[in-house]
Design a protein around this motif. Sequence first.
Motif, PDB file in Angstrom:
ATOM      1  N   GLY A 179     -12.902   7.771   3.233  1.00 25.20           N
ATOM      2  CA  GLY A 179     -13.496   6.860   2.269  1.00 25.20           C
ATOM      3  C   GLY A 179     -13.591   5.457   2.807  1.00 25.20           C
ATOM      4  N   SER A 180     -14.262   4.591   2.038  1.00 27.03           N
ATOM      5  CA  SER A 180     -14.484   3.215   2.475  1.00 27.03           C
ATOM      6  C   SER A 180     -13.266   2.342   2.133  1.00 27.03           C
ATOM      7  CB  SER A 180     -15.720   2.659   1.761  1.00 27.03           C
ATOM      8  OG  SER A 180     -15.466   2.677   0.371  1.00 27.03           O
ATOM      9  N   ASP A 181     -13.395   1.028   2.420  1.00 18.23           N
ATOM     10  CA  ASP A 181     -12.314   0.096   2.099  1.00 18.23           C
ATOM     11  C   ASP A 181     -12.088   0.031   0.580  1.00 18.23           C
ATOM     12  OD1 ASP A 181     -12.099  -0.364   4.737  1.00 18.23           O
ATOM     13  OD2 ASP A 181     -12.987  -2.379   4.738  1.00 18.23           O
ATOM     14  N   GLU A 182     -13.209   0.089  -0.172  1.00 18.01           N
ATOM     15  CA  GLU A 182     -13.085   0.072  -1.645  1.00 18.01           C
ATOM     16  C   GLU A 182     -12.309   1.295  -2.128  1.00 18.01           C
ATOM     17  OE1 GLU A 182     -16.074  -0.511  -0.169  1.00 18.01           O
ATOM     18  OE2 GLU A 182     -16.076  -2.662  -0.556  1.00 18.01           O
ATOM     19  N   ASP A 183     -12.630   2.429  -1.487  1.00 22.23           N
ATOM     20  CA  ASP A 183     -11.946   3.672  -1.876  1.00 22.23           C
ATOM     21  C   ASP A 183     -10.446   3.563  -1.603  1.00 22.23           C
ATOM     22  OD1 ASP A 183     -14.353   4.811  -2.606  1.00 22.23           O
ATOM     23  OD2 ASP A 183     -14.740   5.582  -0.595  1.00 22.23           O
ATOM     24  N   GLN A 184     -10.126   2.871  -0.514  1.00 24.99           N
ATOM     25  CA  GLN A 184      -8.704   2.693  -0.175  1.00 24.99           C
ATOM     26  C   GLN A 184      -8.013   1.841  -1.236  1.00 24.99           C
ATOM     27  OE1 GLN A 184      -7.542   1.299   3.737  1.00 24.99           O
ATOM     28  NE2 GLN A 184      -9.303   2.386   4.604  1.00 24.99           N
ATOM     29  N   ALA A 185      -8.703   0.764  -1.654  1.00 27.16           N
ATOM     30  CA  ALA A 185      -8.135  -0.121  -2.685  1.00 27.16           C
ATOM     31  C   ALA A 185      -7.938   0.657  -3.996  1.00 27.16           C
ATOM     32  CB  ALA A 185      -9.062  -1.313  -2.900  1.00 27.16           C
ATOM     33  N   GLU A 186      -8.946   1.489  -4.279  1.00 28.16           N
ATOM     34  CA  GLU A 186      -8.879   2.317  -5.487  1.00 28.16           C
ATOM     35  C   GLU A 186      -7.696   3.288  -5.426  1.00 28.16           C
ATOM     36  OE1 GLU A 186      -9.858   3.826  -9.128  1.00 28.16           O
ATOM     37  OE2 GLU A 186     -10.604   1.979  -8.170  1.00 28.16           O
ATOM     38  N   LEU A 187      -7.513   3.887  -4.243  1.00 34.14           N
ATOM     39  CA  LEU A 187      -6.421   4.850  -4.046  1.00 34.14           C
ATOM     40  C   LEU A 187      -5.079   4.170  -4.281  1.00 34.14           C
ATOM     41  CD1 LEU A 187      -5.473   7.696  -2.877  1.00 34.14           C
ATOM     42  CD2 LEU A 187      -5.202   6.482  -0.728  1.00 34.14           C
ATOM     43  N   LEU A 188      -4.950   2.942  -3.754  1.00 32.66           N
ATOM     44  CA  LEU A 188      -3.681   2.213  -3.902  1.00 32.66           C
ATOM     45  C   LEU A 188      -3.403   1.941  -5.388  1.00 32.66           C
ATOM     46  CD1 LEU A 188      -1.319   0.820  -2.521  1.00 32.66           C
ATOM     47  CD2 LEU A 188      -2.711  -1.223  -2.293  1.00 32.66           C
ATOM     48  N   ALA A 189      -4.483   1.544  -6.106  1.00 32.46           N
ATOM     49  CA  ALA A 189      -4.326   1.268  -7.533  1.00 32.46           C
ATOM     50  C   ALA A 189      -3.900   2.529  -8.283  1.00 32.46           C
ATOM     51  CB  ALA A 189      -5.646   0.732  -8.095  1.00 32.46           C
ATOM     52  N   GLN A 190      -4.533   3.648  -7.931  1.00 37.18           N
ATOM     53  CA  GLN A 190      -4.205   4.919  -8.602  1.00 37.18           C
ATOM     54  C   GLN A 190      -2.754   5.328  -8.304  1.00 37.18           C
ATOM     55  OE1 GLN A 190      -7.163   7.618  -7.135  1.00 37.18           O
ATOM     56  NE2 GLN A 190      -8.700   7.003  -8.638  1.00 37.18           N
ATOM     57  N   LEU A 191      -2.358   5.061  -7.084  1.00 37.34           N
ATOM     58  CA  LEU A 191      -0.997   5.418  -6.676  1.00 37.34           C
ATOM     59  C   LEU A 191       0.026   4.617  -7.492  1.00 37.34           C
ATOM     60  CD1 LEU A 191       0.116   7.344  -4.499  1.00 37.34           C
ATOM     61  CD2 LEU A 191       0.294   5.374  -2.982  1.00 37.34           C
ATOM     62  N   GLY A 204       3.098   5.446 -10.886  1.00 36.45           N
ATOM     63  CA  GLY A 204       4.499   5.038 -10.926  1.00 36.45           C
ATOM     64  C   GLY A 204       5.125   4.879  -9.566  1.00 36.45           C
ATOM     65  N   VAL A 205       4.368   5.103  -8.533  1.00 40.73           N
ATOM     66  CA  VAL A 205       4.902   4.913  -7.177  1.00 40.73           C
ATOM     67  C   VAL A 205       4.815   3.431  -6.824  1.00 40.73           C
ATOM     68  CG1 VAL A 205       4.535   5.446  -4.743  1.00 40.73           C
ATOM     69  CG2 VAL A 205       4.252   7.238  -6.463  1.00 40.73           C
ATOM     70  N   ARG A 206       5.914   2.897  -6.243  1.00 38.39           N
ATOM     71  CA  ARG A 206       5.906   1.477  -5.888  1.00 38.39           C
ATOM     72  C   ARG A 206       5.857   1.318  -4.355  1.00 38.39           C
ATOM     73  NH1 ARG A 206      11.155  -0.123  -8.945  1.00 38.39           N
ATOM     74  NH2 ARG A 206      11.603   1.999  -8.343  1.00 38.39           N
ATOM     75  N   PRO A 207       4.655   1.088  -3.824  1.00 37.02           N
ATOM     76  CA  PRO A 207       4.523   1.001  -2.350  1.00 37.02           C
ATOM     77  C   PRO A 207       5.118  -0.298  -1.800  1.00 37.02           C
ATOM     78  CG  PRO A 207       2.394   1.300  -3.422  1.00 37.02           C
ATOM     79  CD  PRO A 207       3.352   0.938  -4.490  1.00 37.02           C
TER      80      PRO A 207
END
Lengths: 516, 311
Positions: free
Chosen positions: B269-281, B285-288
């Motif tokens: 995925g793109s950079d936006e998709d990565q940002a989206e993935l982080l938000a979903q994560l 309840g996961v705290r990266p």
Amino acid sequence: MDEPRGLLRILDDFWNPVLVKEVRQALRGRLFHICFSITLVGVTLVSAGMVVAMGNEVSHSEGRDFFLGLFTCLAIAVIGFVPFTAFNAMGSEWDENTFDLLVISNLRPGRIVLGKVLGALTQAMLFYSAFTPFLVLSFLLRGIDLFAVIVALGVSFVCSTGLTVLAIMLSTLSKARFARVVLLAVLAAVLVGVTSGSIVFTEQLLRFPGDLRDPEAVQAMLVFVVGVAMAASFCYCVACNMLSHAEENRSTGVRVLLTASLLVALGFMTSMMMQFRVDRSALSAMIIALLLGSLLPSMYLVTEPERLGRRVAPRVPRNRLLALLATPWLPGGGRGMLLFLLHTGGILAFCFLAHASLKGSSERMLTSGVPAVLALAVYAIVYLGLPSAIQAPFTDRPKARVIARVSIPGLLLVFLLVPALLGFFVGNYNLVNMRHVGNPEFLMERTWNSIHAHPGIWRLLAGLATLTIALNLYRMGRGIREVSQASARRAELARDSRTPESGQTEPEAADAVAES
Amino acid sequence: MSPALEVRSITKRFGDLTAVDNVTFGLEAGEIYGFIGPNGAGKTTTMRICATLQLPDEGDVFVEGHSVLEEPRLVRQRLGFMPDSFGAYAATTVSEYLDFFARAYGLRGQDRRRAIRDVMGFTSLEPLSGKLTSALSKGMKQRLCLAKTMLHDPSTLILDEPASGLDPRARIELRELVKALADMGKAILISSHILSELSEICDGVAVIEAGRIRATGSVEEITKGLQPHSEIFLRTLEPIEIAERRLVELPRVGAVRHDRDGLVFHFEGSDEDQAELLAQLVATGVRPIEFALKEADLEDLFLRLTEGKVQ
């Protein structure tokens, strides 16, 4: 590093780089220091001993004995030590991983070998200069002939030069440590032999200096110097070839030198015939020696890989006629056979012409060794041509090449020994004593004075020689064709790449840049 | 204009062994090209062919348009080769060593003295000019060898394992020298086992194994060709098993593996998709505490491209 000034600064640019390096290394090296010191101490002790032994009475033999003592020390240094250092100097290029650096620096093999030779000879000159005061002292003691001293020193220098080139050639033959030890042992044996020989020769020279004035002695010295020069030139060529890349021209130098040597030898024989009354048998013996002398280099040439190297083909003359004329002197086994046949034919022609020019009946033309010369030529064609023609398709591989080279003397041994063994089992003592067709010396001896002896053997030899030439015709023809094609290709390339502006072709332009 | 160095389909056999098999690559002026491969891969043979020391059985190499087969002398004038083993002469000082090679390259008078001065200055060897070459440290020997290689001012340099056996400081210094040479417009073909070094300075690489080129191009190009997806490293406050369970349920996430105290997973995925993935994560309840795109380095590429074949 101190910079030279004035004229030295101008000369400094023209020295051979290898010479400069070798002299610098040698003068700083431990080996030279030790040897130089030992020799000087030795010669000083000899001088002191002689002076003490003489006391107040000086006889006529004191100077001679003194010179001989000095010469012994000098011979050990310049004939023994100097070639030995040359052997080491060449070998160190492989031991110290510097040979590749030399090659890519664009130094041609010839310059590398020449630099090594000159480096060693510079050391020899240092020894001579160190000995000069002592030599002058020996002359002042009287009892020695100045001309004899000059000849003795000259001979030692010629020997030193010849052996130095030989040592360098031996050193280039192998990079493997074991092989180098064997080669060093061979060299050491030669050095000991020549050093001893030169001391004995000098002793005789000092004892009978008057003999030097004989014209025959002068001629003998000339033959010695020319002989050493030729042998040294061959060693130089072989050393250069060994340092060249396998795909480069490793052969033309040897071929040209071989032809030149044969011409010089034939010229020498002609001059002898004009000056002295030469016996027919002596003339035949000289021609036989010449034929035998040409066999060893020819053995190397007829077993070369058949094709032109990838770096040789682009250098074949563009002119078709010139290329055709140059063919026997270009690399390749087939072309080597062609050159060998040309040389043999030339020697035979000289033999017949020389005998014809001698006084006597025309019937004597085919006596006094002429049949023996003919027999040797035929044997040489068979022994060189037969194994090399059979193995020609495989000589591209180095191992096959070695086998081909070994098989030539091997075939001679087989032809000599197998009939002898057979004779042993069937009880034929003629065969056991090598009196059979496989032994060239047997037929040469039997036919020395008559070509009509043993007609059966002559027929057999003629058949074998014809078969050998027939077998070689294909490779010789292919050799000529290959040169012709390479020449045509070059000419075609030159036509294609000729630029309208300058009229200069790309290869010409490249050559010009390389030359500059 | 002809490329600085062009290797065109060269093959070299030693008996039954094919040491170099149809190798092709090229480099332009000012470019640093890494040549990597395991021991016995054919690197040195290829480099020796380029340096005119060996001939290919097939194909040819051109240096500024000049063939190593047909014009070796012209090639040698344009090329500097630094072999993997330093060749030192006994009882020779640094300045004498350089003087000898300068003479061997045909440099005369002032030109020779200037060339020696320049290369000594470039490699900082002036203080050692009177020292015997045998007394130099490994790093200084490599500098001297490089100085010798540069004496005739070649446009193309071939450096075979120049960093081998050097300590870290000497390696860094050598790397800086190589960079400086490239800045001077020289084309440099360099082989090394220390891949991290090459990745920092090389504009392109060729990976060779068992005599064959496995990949050529810039590190990024090769990476893209090898892995169409990105690799992301994730470290969380939560235990690694919990994070993994939540992660695999999210879209675009591929294979997940454990790496040190975190997870590495494939992501398409793109950079936006990565940002989206982080938000979903975070929403799960996961705290990266670490979420980073893992860039493939030369060592990774090397391991992926080669199979450890030895000839």
